[in-house]
Structures are given as structure tokens and as C-alpha cells.
Design an enzyme around this catalytic site. Structure first.
Site, PDB file in Angstrom:
ATOM      1  NE  ARG A   1     -22.434  -5.030   9.695  1.00 45.48           N
ATOM      2  CZ  ARG A   1     -23.551  -4.410  10.137  1.00 45.48           C
ATOM      3  NH1 ARG A   1     -23.490  -3.222  10.691  1.00 45.48           N
ATOM      4  NH2 ARG A   1     -24.718  -5.002  10.015  1.00 45.48           N
TER       5      ARG A   1
ATOM      6  CE1 TYR B   1       0.317   0.433  -1.433  1.00 42.84           C
ATOM      7  CE2 TYR B   1      -1.973   1.074  -1.205  1.00 42.84           C
ATOM      8  CZ  TYR B   1      -1.015   0.107  -1.429  1.00 42.84           C
ATOM      9  OH  TYR B   1      -1.410  -1.179  -1.640  1.00 42.84           O
TER      10      TYR B   1
ATOM     11  CG  ASP C   1      -0.221   5.631   4.879  1.00 43.75           C
ATOM     12  OD1 ASP C   1       0.352   4.892   5.699  1.00 43.75           O
ATOM     13  OD2 ASP C   1      -0.626   5.231   3.772  1.00 43.75           O
TER      14      ASP C   1
ATOM     15  CE  LYS D   1       1.360  -3.318   2.915  1.00 42.63           C
ATOM     16  NZ  LYS D   1       1.087  -1.958   2.459  1.00 42.63           N
TER      17      LYS D   1
HETATM   18  C1  PLP Z   1       0.010  -1.261   1.760  1.00 41.64           C
HETATM   19  C2  PLP Z   1      -0.198   0.165   2.011  1.00 41.64           C
HETATM   20  C3  PLP Z   1      -1.493   0.718   2.084  1.00 41.64           C
HETATM   21  C4  PLP Z   1      -2.735  -0.093   1.838  1.00 41.64           C
HETATM   22  O1  PLP Z   1      -2.944  -1.066   2.811  1.00 41.64           O
HETATM   23  P1  PLP Z   1      -3.651  -2.484   2.540  1.00 41.64           P
HETATM   24  O2  PLP Z   1      -3.544  -3.149   3.860  1.00 41.64           O
HETATM   25  O3  PLP Z   1      -2.904  -3.154   1.435  1.00 41.64           O
HETATM   26  O4  PLP Z   1      -5.067  -2.185   2.147  1.00 41.64           O
HETATM   27  C5  PLP Z   1      -1.605   2.066   2.362  1.00 41.64           C
HETATM   28  N1  PLP Z   1      -0.510   2.852   2.543  1.00 41.64           N
HETATM   29  C6  PLP Z   1       0.735   2.360   2.471  1.00 41.64           C
HETATM   30  C7  PLP Z   1       1.896   3.273   2.675  1.00 41.64           C
HETATM   31  C8  PLP Z   1       0.944   1.008   2.206  1.00 41.64           C
HETATM   32  O5  PLP Z   1       2.193   0.534   2.106  1.00 41.64           O
END
Ligand code: PLP
Length: 387
Positions: A54, A106, A178, A203
Site C-alpha cells: 500500500r 465533471y 483536471d 481516459k
Molecule cells: C472520468 C473523469 C474523472 C473521474 O475519473 P475516474 O477515473 O472515472 O474516477 C474526472 N474528471 C474528468 C474530466 C473525467 O473525464
């Protein structure tokens, strides 16, 4: 840690080699998957830098080095999901602290802020971050963090990262960006003055729709130590196999992003000229209000876009959404395959309709995540679905 040599190389070379020295025990060119929970010690406290998985795992360490390199930062941390990475950033704060967050972000981030962290006494103030003056006006003595997402999902609004960094610095607050939609290939917020970059590695970083993971990258050692403490103490760490998958994804990020951008250009031009299409939301169109800032802070414009039909009804949109053959109807984005999505009933259904309409997210809005297929097939598919 990343060596200076790596930073001097071109982006694509960095991506292929990031975090990938041959394994010292075998010479394996690919980082091994260290599927282990613990590490044998020579004597109590005498170990090879790994004690319990961890806290540290060698596959994760290699990925974290790679994350730092590709975002041009000093330190990377990997989390079990994008929202787990966001969760760690908010855990830097104390009850009474204030966060200025983008009004158009998001949905899962909005849910985490409003439904979880507000209960802990952290206050979130939602502001249109494309309006720099509005952000400046929302600053108080309690502001500890500015949270920005650019381009946004699904309206492709652009926030000026350097301007936000200036405001955050003056307020002695952190700026976290982000960077999921742009990917490190198109945009590096740390270069523009941000303190923390967050990714849903699910993504573009992984790129193959086969893993859930998140990342944070930063320059400041103290901030890194605090976030590492949270990562280890709260335990939202990714498993070694998932770290291996994201490391593998990063190696082709530049090649994939170039095709995503090319497909973005061609599909945006096609939609823009189509008689049944009304508005196209893509930051590479000169008509997009964020175009000039996008041009300044991004290398190219990416493969995410949304559009509306002249008949902006849910029925008309659903007809298109269920008629495509190459595009798959699904949530998520950033994979090699093209996806089509209906934000009003899918990704953004948790946002009240009145709130959605205020940001332009109508019942007829259609979102595309363009994959890396040949653009001719994507255009032909949209053309038959629109017909
Ligand atoms: C998908 C997404 C998230 C969240 O990420 P997860 O891997 O699904 O927890 C946060 N910000 C954006 C812009 C996203 O597209």
C-alpha cells in the site's frame, strides 16, 4: 526520479521511455508486474526501499516516475481512480476552508464535493472559471484551493490556466487543474503555474478503455509529501497490473493523440458544414469563445466535441445516437475506439435539468469521443446516422 536527460528529449521519445529502465534483476525491457503485498526485509527497517505494497510497489513507482516526466513535474502519485486522486487533494483541506470550483465540471467531481466533502465542513463556491474577474471576486481569506477543468465536459469551455495561477498565487491558494480532457500531450498545467495536475488515467493515459485509475503530479516536495501521506493513509492505491496497463498506454500517447486531433479537425469540419447540425462545440473552431486561449495553452485541440441538431429535441438526438455503426453508444472517453454519448440522460443525468440548461447542455446535445479510426469511416458513419 526523472533525470534531466529525459527532459531534454522530444515528447514522443519521453513517452516511450518514461519510467522504463530495464529491470535490474532480469533485464526485462518492460516493467514487471510486482504482484506482491509485502517485501522481505534483511532486518527490521533494513529493506530495499519497499516494505508493504500500500505504501510502495515497484510497478507503481515506475508509473509515478513516468507520470512526473510526461507532465513535466517533479513528482507523480497514482490512485485507484480519477475521483480517488481528487479525493486526496480535498483531504489537504480542513473544515472551514473554501474551494473555488468550476461551475461546469465533471459530474463525479461535483458529486464528491457536494455530497461528501460539504458534510465535512469544506465550502465549495462554484464560479464560471472562463470569467477571470468572477474568480477573482470569489476569493476570500479562507480560499485554499482553486479547482479548474479545461476543456470542460461536455461544453468544451476553456479556462485560462496562467490567469488562474496568478489569482491563486496572490490568494496563497493552490491551483489544481483536471487535465483529463487535454492529456499531457496537449497541455501541461504545471508549466503554466498550476500547483497540482489531476488526471483520470482511465481516459487518454491508458487509452484502451480497459482500466480505472487516477493521477496527481506536482513540483513542490512538501505538497508531494502531504499527498503521499494521504495516498498511503487512506489507501486508494492502484494494483500493479493496472499500473502496468497505464505505463503501456503512456508509450503510445503521442501517436494516439495526433490521430485523435486529426479526427477532431475532420469531424468538426464535417459537422460544421452539415445542414442538419446547428452548433458544434470544439475548441479548435475559431467560432468557439475559448479558441484564442486554447491556441495559447494547448498544442492542438483534441478529439472531444459536442454538437446539437437544428431540431434540438431528445427524440432527434436519440435517433442519431442509436443509428451509428462505428461509434459505440457509451460513457467514458479517450480510448482508441469512437464513442457517442447523450449527456442529458447518460453522463450528466445527475445534474438537475435547469442547471444543465444554464450551461447550454440541452436535451438534444450529443457528445463524441473520437477514437483513432480512419476519419473517412467516422464521417461516413455520422453522415448515415444524420440521414
Ligand atoms: C472520468 C473523469 C474523472 C473521474 O475519473 P475516474 O477515473 O472515472 O474516477 C474526472 N474528471 C474528468 C474530466 C473525467 O473525464
Amino acid at each position: 526520479m526523472a533525470t534531466e536527460n529525459f527532459r531534454l528529449k522530444k515528447q514522443g521519445t519521453q513517452y516511450v521511455h518514461a519510467g522504463a529502465e530495464p529491470d535490474p534483476s532480469t533485464g526485462a525491457i518492460m516493467t514487471p508486474i510486482f504482484q506482491t503485498s509485502t517485501f522481505v526485509q534483511d532486518a527490521p527497517g533494513v529493506n530495499k526501499g519497499f516494505e508493504y505494497a500500500r505504501s510502495q510497489n515497484p510497478t507503481r513507482t515506475k508509473l509515478e516516475e513516468a507520470l512526473a516526466i510526461i507532465e513535466n513535474g517533479n513528482y507523480g502519485l497514482a490512485f485507484s481512480s480519477g475521483v480517488a486522486a481528487t479525493d486526496a487533494v480535498i483531504k489537504l483541506l480542513n473544515p472551514g476552508d473554501e474551494v473555488i470550483a468550476a461551475a461546469d465540471m465533471y459530474g463525479g467531481t461535483y458529486r464528491l464535493f457536494t455530497k461528501v466533502f460539504e458534510r465535512f465542513g469544506i465550502k465549495f463556491i462554484y464560479v464560471d472559471t472562463t470569467n477571470t474577474a468572477a474568480v477573482e471576486n470569489a476569493i476570500t481569506g479562507k480560499t485554499k484551493l482553486i479547482w479548474v477543468e479545461t476543456p470542460t465536459n461536455p461544453m468544451m469551455n476553456i479556462t485560462d490556466i496562467a490567469a488562474m495561477a496568478g489569482i491563486a498565487k496572490k490568494a496563497k491558494a493552490w491551483l489544481c487543474v483536471d487535465n483529463t480532457f487535454a492529456s499531457p500531450y496537449l497541455q501541461n498545467p504545471l508549466n503554466l503555474g498550476a500547483d497540482i495536475v489531476m488526471h483520470s488515467s482511465t481516459k487518454y493515459l491508458s487509452g484502451h478503455s480497459d482500466v480505472i485509475q487516477g493521477a496527481l503530479v506536482m513540483n513542490n516536495k512538501e505538497l508531494r509529501d502531504q499527498l503521499y501521506f494521504i495516498q498511503k493513509s487512506c489507501g486508494a492505491v492502484p494494483g500493479p497490473f493496472d499500473c502496468f496497463l497505464v505505463l503501456r498506454g503512456i508509450k503510445t500517447l503521442h501517436v494516439r493523440m495526433r490521430q485523435h486531433c486529426e479526427n477532431g479537425r475532420q469531424v468538426a469540419a464535417f459537422l460544421h458544414a452539415h445542414p442538419k447540425v446547428d452548433k458544434v462545440f470544439w475548441c479548435g473552431l475559431e467560432s468557439n469563445p475559448g479558441y484564442e486561449i486554447a491556441k495559447k495553452q494547448m498544442k492542438d485541440f483534441g478529439g472531444m466535441m459536442s454538437f446539437t441538431l437544428k431540431d434540438d429535441s431528445q427524440e432527434a438526438a436519440l435517433k442519431v445516437l442509436t443509428s451509428t455503426r462505428v461509434f459505440s453508444l457509451a460513457e467514458s472517453l479517450g480510448g482508441v475506439e469512437s464513442l457517442i454519448n447523450h449527456p442529458a440522460t447518460m453522463t450528466h443525468a445527475s445534474i438537475p435539468r435547469e442547471e444543465r440548461l444554464k450551461t447550454g447542455l440541452t436535451d438534444g446535445l450529443i457528445r463524441l469521443s473520437l477514437g483513432i479510426e480512419d476519419p473517412e469511416d467516422l464521417i461516413a458513419d455520422l453522415n448515415q446516422a444524420l440521414a
